[in-house]
Design a protein around this motif. Sequence first.
Motif, short mmCIF file in Angstrom:
data_model
loop_
_atom_site.label_atom_id
_atom_site.label_comp_id
_atom_site.label_asym_id
_atom_site.label_seq_id
_atom_site.Cartn_x
_atom_site.Cartn_y
_atom_site.Cartn_z
N HIS A 73 0.82 -1.22 0.00
CA HIS A 73 0.00 0.00 0.00
C HIS A 73 0.85 1.27 0.00
O HIS A 73 1.93 1.30 0.57
N MET A 84 -5.15 5.20 1.70
CA MET A 84 -4.29 4.09 1.33
C MET A 84 -4.72 3.58 -0.03
O MET A 84 -5.89 3.57 -0.35
N HIS A 107 3.68 0.88 2.99
CA HIS A 107 3.64 -0.20 3.98
C HIS A 107 3.10 -1.46 3.33
O HIS A 107 2.54 -1.39 2.23
N MET A 109 0.32 -4.46 4.08
CA MET A 109 -0.88 -4.56 4.91
C MET A 109 -1.33 -6.01 4.99
O MET A 109 -1.55 -6.65 3.97
#
Length: 154
Positions: A73, A84, A107, A109
């Motif tokens: 993301h 996101m 990041h 997820m």
Amino acid sequence: MNRYLFSGAVMAGVIAVAAQAAPRSISIENPWARETVEGQAAGGGFMTIVNDGQREDQLVSASSPASREVQIHTMSMDGGVMRMRQLTDGLAIPAKGEVELKPRGLHIMFIGLKEPLRRGTNVPVTLNFRRAGSMTAQFKVQAMTAPMPMGGNQ
Ligand SMILES: [Cu+2]
């Protein structure tokens, strides 16, 4: 055909100076995940991906036994709201560069957690790179209140 945005900080890339004798061009530094509470369906994972190779590589997918799915993301401000977005085309890691995944930014997820991510445990995540192939990193689960590296504020 979603286009996605890279922040300037990510595009700038930082030359990796780690004198590591690893045979692979890609290495994972400081993989960690934020602890989750009971009933929480998703959680975030963070790391720095270092590419010592001469060619760009790409993180194309990830998976973990801890969740049904692991997505890549971005997070960005959109009209004052943090949004996101899934990178369905993968995440480019520049040659001789690195990309940092961190809170409020890029990041991974964990979607559909099978049980909470508990502080002090490690979560294995298999990362699939276009050139370097697959590798598994142990993401260390840290407290939600853990201080953010690199000037994060929360
Ligand atoms: Cu996310």
